[in-house]
Design a protein around this motif. Structure first.
Motif, PDB file in Angstrom:
ATOM      1  N   LEU A 717       0.837  -1.192   0.000  1.00 55.77           N
ATOM      2  CA  LEU A 717       0.000   0.000   0.000  1.00 55.77           C
ATOM      3  C   LEU A 717       0.878   1.250   0.000  1.00 55.77           C
ATOM      4  N   VAL A 718       0.440   2.261  -0.733  1.00 58.63           N
ATOM      5  CA  VAL A 718       1.125   3.549  -0.780  1.00 58.63           C
ATOM      6  C   VAL A 718       0.104   4.646  -0.561  1.00 58.63           C
ATOM      7  N   GLU A 719       0.594   5.807  -0.185  1.00 58.57           N
ATOM      8  CA  GLU A 719      -0.288   6.937   0.059  1.00 58.57           C
ATOM      9  C   GLU A 719      -0.421   7.777  -1.196  1.00 58.57           C
ATOM     10  N   ALA A 720      -1.669   8.102  -1.540  1.00 58.96           N
ATOM     11  CA  ALA A 720      -1.959   8.972  -2.679  1.00 58.96           C
ATOM     12  C   ALA A 720      -3.292   9.658  -2.437  1.00 58.96           C
ATOM     13  N   SER A 721      -3.488  10.770  -3.097  1.00 56.18           N
ATOM     14  CA  SER A 721      -4.724  11.536  -2.929  1.00 56.18           C
ATOM     15  C   SER A 721      -5.862  10.860  -3.680  1.00 56.18           C
ATOM     16  N   LEU A 722      -7.055  10.859  -3.045  1.00 63.57           N
ATOM     17  CA  LEU A 722      -8.228  10.304  -3.730  1.00 63.57           C
ATOM     18  C   LEU A 722      -8.619  11.158  -4.927  1.00 63.57           C
ATOM     19  N   GLN A 723      -8.139  12.406  -4.969  1.00 63.05           N
ATOM     20  CA  GLN A 723      -8.420  13.278  -6.098  1.00 63.05           C
ATOM     21  C   GLN A 723      -7.328  13.188  -7.175  1.00 63.05           C
ATOM     22  N   LEU A 724      -6.587  12.092  -7.133  1.00 63.34           N
ATOM     23  CA  LEU A 724      -5.542  11.900  -8.134  1.00 63.34           C
ATOM     24  C   LEU A 724      -6.181  11.798  -9.520  1.00 63.34           C
ATOM     25  N   ARG A 725      -5.852  12.756 -10.372  1.00 66.79           N
ATOM     26  CA  ARG A 725      -6.445  12.772 -11.702  1.00 66.79           C
ATOM     27  C   ARG A 725      -5.385  12.740 -12.809  1.00 66.79           C
ATOM     28  N   ARG A 726      -4.134  12.955 -12.409  1.00 62.09           N
ATOM     29  CA  ARG A 726      -3.089  12.999 -13.426  1.00 62.09           C
ATOM     30  C   ARG A 726      -1.848  12.294 -12.871  1.00 62.09           C
ATOM     31  N   LEU A 727      -1.569  11.125 -13.411  1.00 60.95           N
ATOM     32  CA  LEU A 727      -0.469  10.295 -12.917  1.00 60.95           C
ATOM     33  C   LEU A 727       0.735  10.450 -13.838  1.00 60.95           C
ATOM     34  N   GLY A 728       1.889  10.831 -13.254  1.00 60.14           N
ATOM     35  CA  GLY A 728       3.132  10.943 -14.011  1.00 60.14           C
ATOM     36  C   GLY A 728       3.982   9.705 -13.816  1.00 60.14           C
ATOM     37  N   VAL A 729       4.523   9.173 -14.909  1.00 58.88           N
ATOM     38  CA  VAL A 729       5.354   7.978 -14.873  1.00 58.88           C
ATOM     39  C   VAL A 729       6.727   8.334 -15.438  1.00 58.88           C
TER      40      VAL A 729
END
Length: 815
Positions: A717-729
């Motif tokens: 498990l990792v922490e991330a915002s529930l409003q994550l809309r743009r993921l950078g790879v």
């Protein structure tokens, strides 16, 4: 000879009877004379040295002078005891207030009465022994004291041994008789010493196998004549060298000079010792091992060195002298020495010093070579300057001649034209004057017939001349005056004033803010202060490998690509690897040379890609030029291929590129999707199961409100915002890392450390809604900073296994 050496080694068992036997054997011819004298002298020398050590003051390390007998039975020079009391005095306390001091030998406290040092007894017996010892030492420079001090390299003759034997055998007189010798005795002693020296030199010159070293001439320091006579003795006590006449006149063999020590003439610098820095007029005679400093006796007795460990000067000299070896044999000499820490330290220091000296010699040789080259180049440039200036002067001279010829030719032509015009004017003037005269005569005619006969003809001629007056007067051309001719060399003068030798242009400067890049091109912009003196530019570039030493990197010429003969201040390089950092240099060139710019690190953009329709699951619909994929439950008729994702729940698609180098960044617009998995995988990764369930894929996944990373079936498990809309790879293949970021909030989520073995392809899976891909993007600053920090951590952890799983096992799997 061997028996003689054995007897010398066992000199302690000699007695007088044996000495007589040795002398008799020598006289009888049983032994060589030199051997007998040598044995006798060495025996006497040993005894005298032993006696002298007992007669030495522990403070000044010289023979006792006016010795005091202390209550502890030790002795001390009167002057040394006085110096001890002076050292205890302060500016506010008189010397008489000192009532006690310590014995320098046993530390016994000596109490003084009201008379001070005068209240202590004199050691008269010790003084008598010293007087007799000094009388025996006056026989020549080969006395035990001076032989050990000077160590002369000359043979021992019969005169020397006889003198020493006679001195010891006849030394039964009292101190008074020995001290109060008559002038005749003194003169005899000096003449005997001179005779001894003469015999020494004579024997030395005639003895085979003996090498004598002639000392430089020592002048008498008492002579008033110029030049002074040659000295025959040097008084160590007075520190003065005397000739034979001055010695008899100013330094007789009677008190107070009987205690002085006379030696062979030596330079003044050899007899004057160094004085102590803390005690004025005190000579240094010890070496402090704690402070590595020369000190005097008072420093050890009452100074700040009294608790320090000290050594005699001779002992310290011998110890340090043993390490003075030639640079070429440093290692062998130190290896043969004792393996103490001091020797090892000295070995290291000597090795480093030799190495440093070698480097300095090489550097100096290079500098000398450069100086020579400067001289050669300067002479060449001076000759070139003279040649060029001579050519310029010759050109000016030739042009001067050409212009002067042109001026003369123009002058002749213009004067010829003017002369012609003058002749025409003169001719017209003459005709007009003749007509005027004729007309005037006609007017004066009184005869009617004659007047009528000529008047008509004259009137016609005057009328005709008046009508053609403009034709008769020649035109005057002002240009023929040469007024419009000018010599203007101002432009050439400015050029000549600006004459100077040409230097290499200043280094250009690469303008990072103006440089642009695509996935396979980089356009480099630069500026130059000497743009007008630059003939051309040269662009050099290579892949940046992380090496910080740009000089070493620049010297490896094999890895550099070169673009020569660039006339503009920008250039576009094509055919570069995508997502790769490059090092760029720009070289400004003219006839005098070239100079490089500072290195600039520029990077190509990430590799652009789209979704590959051949890999998309049959329940996914690709749109927007294969940049958007959407979950579509309606079964579409798609042909089955090995590359296509299949299996229940494996709703995925892959990119249409395989990445095996560089650093690449893309973003995924997640929209309203709450169930997805995004990452990379090998081509061999199974297509019938979720990405991350095998060892060939790495993904970041969301399952409703849970965010996790997955690899080889292990989830964390990792922490991330529930409003994550743009993921950078960010895929940094060269540095073996894959990281995920919240692109909108500029936050780092997680980084995989992977030892890539094969090319990888971007993979995407969704279970609801749709996602959109943005590829070929430059790496944002916040992502680049995280990547740099990670790279530093990897360098610090070099040697650790990177494939060790960072995940927690036993986590609940999201379905």
């Amino acid at each position: 000879m061997e028996s003689a050496e054995k007897k010398v080694e066992g000199v302690n068992v000699f007695n007088r009877g044996e000495i007589r036997k040795e002398r008799s054997a020598c006289k009888a011819g049983t032994w060589p004379a030199s051997v007998g004298f040598d044995v006798t002298f060495r025996l006497v020398q040993l005894k005298m040295e032993t006696l002298e050590s007992e007669l030495t003051c522990p403070i000044c390390l010289e023979l006792f002078e006016d010795p005091l007998l202390l209550p502890c039975a030790h002795s001390l020079c009167f002057n040394c005891a006085h110096r001890i009391l002076v050292s205890h005095c302060s500016t506010s306390k008189p010397l008489e207030s000192i009532s006690a001091f310590q014995c320098p030998t046993c530390r016994y406290v000596i109490t003084l009465n009201h008379r001070g040092l005068e209240g202590l007894k004199r050691n008269v017996t010790l003084q008598n022994i010293i007087d007799r010892f000094q009388k025996a030492s006056l026989s020549g420079p080969n006395s035990p004291t001076e032989s050990r001090r000077l160590q002369p390299q000359r043979p021992y003759t019969a005169t020397i041994s006889g003198t020493i034997a006679g001195t010891i055998g006849g030394g039964g007189g009292t101190s008074g008789s020995s001290a109060r010798g008559s002038p005749a005795t003194s003169s005899h002693s000096h003449s005997h010493a001179n005779h001894t020296n003469h015999v020494n030199h004579t024997n030395a010159n005639h003895s085979p196998g003996v090498v004598t070293k002639m000392d430089p001439r020592i002048s008498c320091q008492f002579c008033e004549q110029d030049p002074p006579r040659e000295a025959v003795k040097t008084c160590v006590t007075c520190e003065v060298s005397y000739c034979d006449r001055c010695l008899r006149a100013t330094h007789p063999n009677k008190k107070p000079f009987t205690s002085h020590r006379l030696v062979e003439p030596v330079p003044d610098t050899h007899i004057r010792g160094l004085t102590c820095l803390e005690h004025e007029n005190e000579k240094v005679n010890m070496y402090c091992l704690v402070d590595d400093q020369l000190i005097c006796a008072l420093c050890k007795l009452v100074g700040r060195h009294r608790e320090h460990q000290v050594s005699s000067l001779s002992e310290r000299f011998d110890k340090l002298k043993a390490y003075q070896v030639s640079p070429g044999r440093v290692s062998d000499a130190v290896m043969e020495a004792s393996k103490t820490s001091a020797a090892q330290t000295l070995e290291n220091n000597l090795t480093n010093l030799v190495k440093r000296n070698s480097e300095l010699e090489n550097q100096m040789a290079k500098l000398i070579q450069i100086c020579q080259q400067v001289e050669v180049n300067t002479a060449m440039h001076e000759a070139k300057l003279v040649e060029e200036c001579d050519e310029l002067v010759e050109i000016i001279r030739q042009r001067k001649q050409v212009i002067a010829v042109k001026i003369k030719e123009s002058k002749v032509m213009k004067l010829r034209k003017l002369a012609q015009q003058i002749a025409n004017c003169r001719q017209c003037l003459e005709r007009s004057s003749a007509l005027i005269t004729q007309a005037e005569q006609s007017l004066k005619e009184n005869d009617h017939a004659r007047f009528l006969q000529t008047a008509r003809n004259v009137a016609e001629r005057v009328a005709m001349a008046t009508a053609s007056s403009q034709v008769l007067i020649p035109d005057v051309n002002l240009n023929e005056a040469f007024d419009n001719f000018a010599l203007d060399f101002s432009r050439e003068k400015k050029i000549l004033e600006g004459l100077d030798y040409l230097t290499a242009p200043n280094p250009p400067s690469i303008r990072d803010e103006l440089c642009t890049a695509s996935h396979d091109t980089i356009t480099v912009h630069w500026t130059s202060e000497d743009e007008f003196s630059v003939t051309s530019y040269e662009l050099q570039y290579t892949i940046y490998t992380g090496q910080t030493n740009f000089i070493s990197l620049y010297n490896s010429a094999d890895s550099w690509m070169i673009v020569p003969n660039i006339k503009q201040n920008h250039y576009t390089v094509h055919g570069l690897q995508s997502g790769t950092r490059y090092i760029f240099f720009v070289k400004a060139i003219n006839q005098a040379g070239s100079r490089n710019s500072e290195p600039a690190r520029l990077k190509t953009n990430s590799q652009p890609f789209k979704l590959d329709p051949k890999t998309a699951h049959k329940k996914l619909r690709l749109s927007n030029d294969c940049l958007t994929m959407e979950k579509d439950e309606s079964s579409l008729k798609k042909s089955h291929t090995p590359e296509r994702f299949s299996g229940t729940g494996s709703y995925g698609a892959a990119g249409n590129v395989f990445i095996d180098s560089g650093c690449h960044y893309w973003e995924v617009l997640l929209g309203a999707s709450t169930w997805y998995a995004i990452g990379v995988a090998y081509k061999s990764a199974p297509k019938n199961e979720w990405s991350g369930k095998n060892s060939s894929s790495w993904v970041f996944s969301r399952c409703n409100n849970n965010f996790m990373v997955r690899h080889d079936g292990k989830e964390m498990l990792v922490e991330a915002s529930l409003q994550l809309r743009r993921l950078g790879v960010l895929l940094d293949y060269d540095n073996n890392s894959l990281s995920f970021h919240d692109a909108m909030n500029s936050q780092h989520i997680h980084t995989f450390e992977i030892s890539f073995l094969l090319p990888v392809v971007p993979t995407f899976m969704i279970w609801n809604k749709s996602v959109m891909i943005l590829s070929g993007l430059p790496v944002p600053d916040f992502v680049d900073g995280v990547a740099s920090d990670l790279q530093e951590q990897q360098q610090q952890q070099m040697g650790l296994c990177r494939q060790e799983s960072p995940y927690l096992t036993g986590m609940k799997t999201c379905h």
